[in-house]
Enzyme design. Structure first.
Site, PDB file in Angstrom:
ATOM      1  N   LYS A   1      42.067  51.387  31.205  1.00 37.51           N
ATOM      2  CA  LYS A   1      42.682  52.194  32.277  1.00 37.51           C
ATOM      3  C   LYS A   1      43.801  51.410  32.954  1.00 37.51           C
ATOM      4  CE  LYS A   1      38.618  52.311  34.202  1.00 37.51           C
ATOM      5  NZ  LYS A   1      37.796  51.752  33.126  1.00 37.51           N
TER       6      LYS A   1
ATOM      7  N   ASN B   1      33.107  45.099  40.574  1.00 41.15           N
ATOM      8  CA  ASN B   1      32.413  45.263  39.283  1.00 41.15           C
ATOM      9  C   ASN B   1      33.429  45.656  38.209  1.00 41.15           C
ATOM     10  OD1 ASN B   1      32.780  47.715  40.608  1.00 41.15           O
ATOM     11  ND2 ASN B   1      30.874  48.633  39.908  1.00 41.15           N
ATOM     12  N   ALA B   2      34.569  46.191  38.633  1.00 41.19           N
ATOM     13  CA  ALA B   2      35.635  46.575  37.705  1.00 41.19           C
ATOM     14  C   ALA B   2      36.365  45.317  37.239  1.00 41.19           C
ATOM     15  CB  ALA B   2      36.611  47.513  38.393  1.00 41.19           C
ATOM     16  N   GLY B   3      36.958  45.409  36.053  1.00 38.61           N
ATOM     17  CA  GLY B   3      37.809  44.318  35.578  1.00 38.61           C
ATOM     18  C   GLY B   3      38.935  44.977  34.815  1.00 38.61           C
ATOM     19  N   HIS B   4      40.125  44.943  35.379  1.00 38.14           N
ATOM     20  CA  HIS B   4      41.261  45.629  34.763  1.00 38.14           C
ATOM     21  C   HIS B   4      42.292  44.583  34.358  1.00 38.14           C
ATOM     22  CE1 HIS B   4      40.097  49.366  37.374  1.00 38.14           C
ATOM     23  NE2 HIS B   4      39.191  49.056  36.476  1.00 38.14           N
TER      24      HIS B   4
ATOM     25  N   THR C   1      26.549  44.170  37.096  1.00 36.63           N
ATOM     26  CA  THR C   1      27.499  43.056  37.083  1.00 36.63           C
ATOM     27  C   THR C   1      27.118  41.973  38.102  1.00 36.63           C
ATOM     28  OG1 THR C   1      28.875  44.187  38.703  1.00 36.63           O
ATOM     29  CG2 THR C   1      29.416  44.551  36.384  1.00 36.63           C
TER      30      THR C   1
ATOM     31  N   GLN D   1      35.371  51.961  36.538  1.00 35.39           N
ATOM     32  CA  GLN D   1      34.257  52.316  35.651  1.00 35.39           C
ATOM     33  C   GLN D   1      34.661  53.483  34.743  1.00 35.39           C
ATOM     34  OE1 GLN D   1      33.061  51.713  39.340  1.00 35.39           O
ATOM     35  NE2 GLN D   1      33.409  49.745  38.376  1.00 35.39           N
TER      36      GLN D   1
ATOM     37  N   THR E   1      26.612  53.251  37.459  1.00 35.28           N
ATOM     38  CA  THR E   1      26.955  52.486  38.654  1.00 35.28           C
ATOM     39  C   THR E   1      26.594  53.353  39.874  1.00 35.28           C
ATOM     40  OG1 THR E   1      28.635  51.095  39.674  1.00 35.28           O
ATOM     41  CG2 THR E   1      29.400  53.218  38.773  1.00 35.28           C
TER      42      THR E   1
ATOM     43  N   THR F   1      35.294  41.378  31.394  1.00 36.00           N
ATOM     44  CA  THR F   1      36.266  40.646  32.225  1.00 36.00           C
ATOM     45  C   THR F   1      35.559  40.030  33.422  1.00 36.00           C
ATOM     46  OG1 THR F   1      37.658  42.559  31.749  1.00 36.00           O
ATOM     47  CG2 THR F   1      38.579  40.944  33.242  1.00 36.00           C
TER      48      THR F   1
ATOM     49  N   GLY G   1      31.798  38.185  31.526  1.00 36.16           N
ATOM     50  CA  GLY G   1      31.913  37.459  30.253  1.00 36.16           C
ATOM     51  C   GLY G   1      30.857  37.884  29.235  1.00 36.16           C
TER      52      GLY G   1
ATOM     53  N   ARG H   1      30.364  42.756  25.040  1.00 42.00           N
ATOM     54  CA  ARG H   1      30.188  44.204  25.194  1.00 42.00           C
ATOM     55  C   ARG H   1      29.527  44.756  23.932  1.00 42.00           C
ATOM     56  NH1 ARG H   1      36.385  44.912  27.072  1.00 42.00           N
ATOM     57  NH2 ARG H   1      36.187  44.207  29.224  1.00 42.00           N
TER      58      ARG H   1
ATOM     59  N   GLY I   1      48.122  47.474  21.144  1.00 39.17           N
ATOM     60  CA  GLY I   1      48.048  46.071  21.540  1.00 39.17           C
ATOM     61  C   GLY I   1      47.986  45.998  23.053  1.00 39.17           C
TER      62      GLY I   1
HETATM   63  P1  GDP Z   1      39.812  48.771  32.074  1.00 36.57           P
HETATM   64  O1  GDP Z   1      38.645  48.237  32.813  1.00 36.57           O
HETATM   65  O2  GDP Z   1      39.614  50.181  31.654  1.00 36.57           O
HETATM   66  O3  GDP Z   1      41.129  48.580  32.757  1.00 36.57           O
HETATM   67  O4  GDP Z   1      39.878  47.927  30.710  1.00 36.57           O
HETATM   68  P2  GDP Z   1      39.719  46.330  30.574  1.00 36.57           P
HETATM   69  O5  GDP Z   1      40.932  45.672  31.094  1.00 36.57           O
HETATM   70  O6  GDP Z   1      38.397  45.878  31.094  1.00 36.57           O
HETATM   71  O7  GDP Z   1      39.574  46.196  28.996  1.00 36.57           O
HETATM   72  C1  GDP Z   1      40.595  46.544  28.112  1.00 36.57           C
HETATM   73  C2  GDP Z   1      41.038  45.268  27.362  1.00 36.57           C
HETATM   74  O8  GDP Z   1      41.782  45.648  26.226  1.00 36.57           O
HETATM   75  C3  GDP Z   1      41.958  44.377  28.171  1.00 36.57           C
HETATM   76  O9  GDP Z   1      41.693  43.046  27.840  1.00 36.57           O
HETATM   77  C4  GDP Z   1      43.350  44.782  27.713  1.00 36.57           C
HETATM   78  O10 GDP Z   1      44.306  43.736  27.837  1.00 36.57           O
HETATM   79  C5  GDP Z   1      43.093  45.097  26.270  1.00 36.57           C
HETATM   80  N1  GDP Z   1      43.938  46.130  25.676  1.00 36.57           N
HETATM   81  C6  GDP Z   1      44.501  47.212  26.286  1.00 36.57           C
HETATM   82  N2  GDP Z   1      45.096  47.998  25.371  1.00 36.57           N
HETATM   83  C7  GDP Z   1      44.920  47.407  24.173  1.00 36.57           C
HETATM   84  C8  GDP Z   1      45.273  47.740  22.835  1.00 36.57           C
HETATM   85  O11 GDP Z   1      45.871  48.765  22.551  1.00 36.57           O
HETATM   86  N3  GDP Z   1      44.906  46.860  21.861  1.00 36.57           N
HETATM   87  C9  GDP Z   1      44.231  45.730  22.110  1.00 36.57           C
HETATM   88  N4  GDP Z   1      43.927  44.939  21.076  1.00 36.57           N
HETATM   89  N5  GDP Z   1      43.846  45.384  23.356  1.00 36.57           N
HETATM   90  C10 GDP Z   1      44.176  46.214  24.366  1.00 36.57           C
HETATM   91  P1  IMO Z   2      35.867  48.920  34.660  1.00 35.17           P
HETATM   92  O1  IMO Z   2      36.546  49.491  35.867  1.00 35.17           O
HETATM   93  C1  IMO Z   2      32.275  48.520  32.210  1.00 35.17           C
HETATM   94  C2  IMO Z   2      28.433  48.735  34.294  1.00 35.17           C
HETATM   95  C3  IMO Z   2      27.597  47.457  34.321  1.00 35.17           C
HETATM   96  C4  IMO Z   2      26.199  48.073  34.335  1.00 35.17           C
HETATM   97  C5  IMO Z   2      26.378  49.292  35.211  1.00 35.17           C
HETATM   98  C6  IMO Z   2      25.978  49.086  36.665  1.00 35.17           C
HETATM   99  O2  IMO Z   2      36.347  47.573  34.271  1.00 35.17           O
HETATM  100  O3  IMO Z   2      35.865  49.898  33.532  1.00 35.17           O
HETATM  101  P2  IMO Z   2      27.086  47.752  38.702  1.00 35.17           P
HETATM  102  O4  IMO Z   2      27.431  46.308  38.838  1.00 35.17           O
HETATM  103  O5  IMO Z   2      28.241  48.680  38.852  1.00 35.17           O
HETATM  104  O6  IMO Z   2      25.927  48.170  39.549  1.00 35.17           O
HETATM  105  O7  IMO Z   2      26.563  47.899  37.167  1.00 35.17           O
HETATM  106  O8  IMO Z   2      27.741  49.639  35.151  1.00 35.17           O
HETATM  107  N1  IMO Z   2      29.812  48.579  34.812  1.00 35.17           N
HETATM  108  C7  IMO Z   2      30.898  48.547  34.037  1.00 35.17           C
HETATM  109  N2  IMO Z   2      31.015  48.547  32.695  1.00 35.17           N
HETATM  110  N3  IMO Z   2      33.380  48.535  32.994  1.00 35.17           N
HETATM  111  C8  IMO Z   2      33.278  48.555  34.336  1.00 35.17           C
HETATM  112  O9  IMO Z   2      34.344  48.683  35.145  1.00 35.17           O
HETATM  113  C9  IMO Z   2      31.996  48.529  34.924  1.00 35.17           C
HETATM  114  N4  IMO Z   2      31.530  48.525  36.190  1.00 35.17           N
HETATM  115  C10 IMO Z   2      30.205  48.574  36.113  1.00 35.17           C
HETATM  116  O10 IMO Z   2      27.825  46.667  33.185  1.00 35.17           O
HETATM  117  O11 IMO Z   2      25.856  48.508  33.050  1.00 35.17           O
HETATM  118 MG    MG Z   3      37.233  46.686  32.688  1.00 30.46          MG
END
Ligand code: GDP
Ligand code: IMO
Ligand code: MG
Length: 432
Positions: free
Chosen positions: A16, A38-41, A128, A229, A244, A307, A310, A313, A423
């Site tokens: 996202k 708890n999110a990691g973007h 998390t 999430q 969550t 993120t 660690g 997934r 990518g």
């Molecule tokens: P979010 O929580 O939905 O924002 O997603 P995350 O950032 O937790 O996880 C997505 C991961 O995939 C990140 O490490 C991005 O840098 C990476 N990513 C995003 N788009 C692509 C893609 O098209 N290809 C690859 N290989 N990695 C991607």
């Molecule tokens: P983003 O925004 C993936 C999952 C946790 C657990 C459940 C409840 O990066 O997509 P919590 O700490 O919220 O009470 O945990 O939800 N979880 C996520 N999984 N991406 C996330 O955020 C998450 N935020 C929470 O792993 O299963």
């Molecule tokens: Mg994330």
């Protein structure tokens, strides 16, 4: 009122952040309305990765105002850490980042409460560990919740903590059950002093964000709501109880940002070209096929490690039954298919088109975790492609197999695909 919502249609981590960042240039404000750290973007710009947990992805774009709405739960040290981290990278957020005075605050006792509940084995959700659930419990329970605005009134905060902390200490002693020796009671005065320190640094960022957003909409500003999430983790519509504690669907906007959801004219559903999940809970298309299997290969190439924590997934095939369900719930107008490059080199790909429960075929998603546990995926196979696609910039640059795979996802979900991502970098994007 031109607002857009970017929402994950799986179990989170759909990328996202990358989509919000791509759109960021055309918007004035980026708003978080649910969840917390708890999110990691992760967003990658010219090879440089920005990792954000609490702050909206908009913070890395110049001329974008970032807002943490009232529905978010805020851990002040994390907030300040992210502000400092950005400052070190040359990004100054003063005057362009705001946090709601109504947002609830995460305290160390929330994390301790969670640690105790999660270490028991039974009833474990695989959270998390960021104190998210206990903080939302206190918000909804009303007696012990403390909001960001209250941090700014020192005498009031001391009084509140004098009431809350002894109760929490008693509660944790009761939960401790075998962990009593590791339990250290919290001192209300020490917690107050620590948080008053954070409050002074946070003060310039705190405001009535609901009003800020309403005024921005009235002035014709363009807003993006960044859901944290994924829809399958939504507290009401997700795979309860393995979810969550907040509303991660666009329906959370009204409550979590204080503006009517009808201001949202475009809903972009983000999906991975496969599926991932962190923590406990059913996952019908999970690939649990050992260290030299397809699951491990996808995890390695897609760098599928949380993120925030660690943790590796869990990964599996694309589940069209689940995404049809979340696309309908969220009102998605279109989908973006992310991480397609990760599937390059697999001779055969599978798409889940239905489930079988006790020998009967179902095409609707049973969001109840106990029902979902019984679902066996029914797959359709599709040929893969061997070429590296990370340099593709138009649909016609993709090999026929990759184009067919994306088309099939679109057909199965019943929505057009507006972006294909090949990518992590901003540049590695195909506008379809
Ligand atoms: P979010 O929580 O939905 O924002 O997603 P995350 O950032 O937790 O996880 C997505 C991961 O995939 C990140 O490490 C991005 O840098 C990476 N990513 C995003 N788009 C692509 C893609 O098209 N290809 C690859 N290989 N990695 C991607
Ligand atoms: P983003 O925004 C993936 C999952 C946790 C657990 C459940 C409840 O990066 O997509 P919590 O700490 O919220 O009470 O945990 O939800 N979880 C996520 N999984 N991406 C996330 O955020 C998450 N935020 C929470 O792993 O299963
Ligand atoms: Mg994330």
């Amino acid at each position: 009122m031109p607002a857009t919502c970017v929402v994950g249609l799986q179990w989170g981590d759909e990328a996202k952040g990358k989509i919000v960042d791509l759109l960021g240039d055309g918007f004035d404000l980026v708003v978080r309305y649910n969840g917390g750290a708890n999110a990691g973007h992760t967003v990658v710009v010219n090879g440089k990765a920005f990792k954000l947990s609490l702050l909206p992805t908009g913070v890395i774009r110049p001329n974008v105002t970032s807002v943490i709405g009232n529905g978010v739960v805020v851990y002040p040290p994390r907030f300040l850490e992210e502000v400092d981290q950005l400052a070190r990278g040359g990004i100054d957020v003063s005057g362009s980042l705001f946090v709601s005075d109504h947002a609830h605050v995460i305290f160390p006792y929330h994390m301790e409460e969670e640690r105790l509940l999660e270490s028991g084995g039974e009833g474990k959700i695989g959270t998390t560990g960021r104190g998210i659930g206990p903080c939302y419990q206190d918000k909804v329970g009303r007696r012990f919740g403390i909001r960001v605005g209250e941090l700014l009134r020192p005498d009031h905060l001391r009084e509140r903590l004098k009431f809350v902390v002894p109760f929490k200490n008693r509660l944790m002693a009761a939960f401790a059950n075998g962990h009593a020796a590791t339990l250290k009671p919290f001192d209300p005065e020490a917690v107050a002093t620590e948080y008053l320190g954070y409050a002074e640094r946070m003060r310039p960022f705190v405001t009535d964000t609901s009003r800020l957003l309403q005024d921005s909409l009235a002035a014709g500003k363009r807003l993006i709501f960044e859901a944290a999430q994924g829809s399958l983790l939504d507290v009401d519509h997700g795979t309860y109880p393995y979810v969550t504690s907040s509303s991660s669907l666009p329906s959370g906007i009204w409550g979590g940002a204080g503006v009517p959801s009808r201001c949202v004219q475009r809903i972009i559903g983000v999906v991975k070209a496969y599926t991932s999940r962190v923590g406990q809970g059913p996952f019908p298309t999970e690939l649990d096929d050992g260290s030299d299997g397809t699951g491990e290969r996808i995890r390695r190439i897609g760098r599928e490690y949380g993120t925030v924590t660690g943790r590796p997934r869990r990964v599996g095939w694309f589940d069209a039954v689940a995404v049809r369900y979340t696309a309908a719930l969220s009102g998605a107008d279109e989908i973006t298919v992310m991480l397609l490059d990760v599937l390059s080199g697999l001779p055969e790909l599978k798409l889940c088109t239905a489930y079988e429960i006790d020998g009967e075929r179902h095409t609707h998603f049973p969001s109840d975790a106990y029902q979902l546990e019984k679902c066996k995926p029914v797959y359709e196979s599709i040929s893969g492609w061997s070429e590296d696609i990370t340099k593709a910039r138009k649909l016609t640059d993709l090999p026929a197999g990759a184009r067919r795979y994306v088309e099939r996802i679109s057909e199965l979900v019943g929505l057009k695909v507006s972006v294909v991502s090949v990518g992590p970098d901003r540049e590695q994007t195909i506008l379809a």
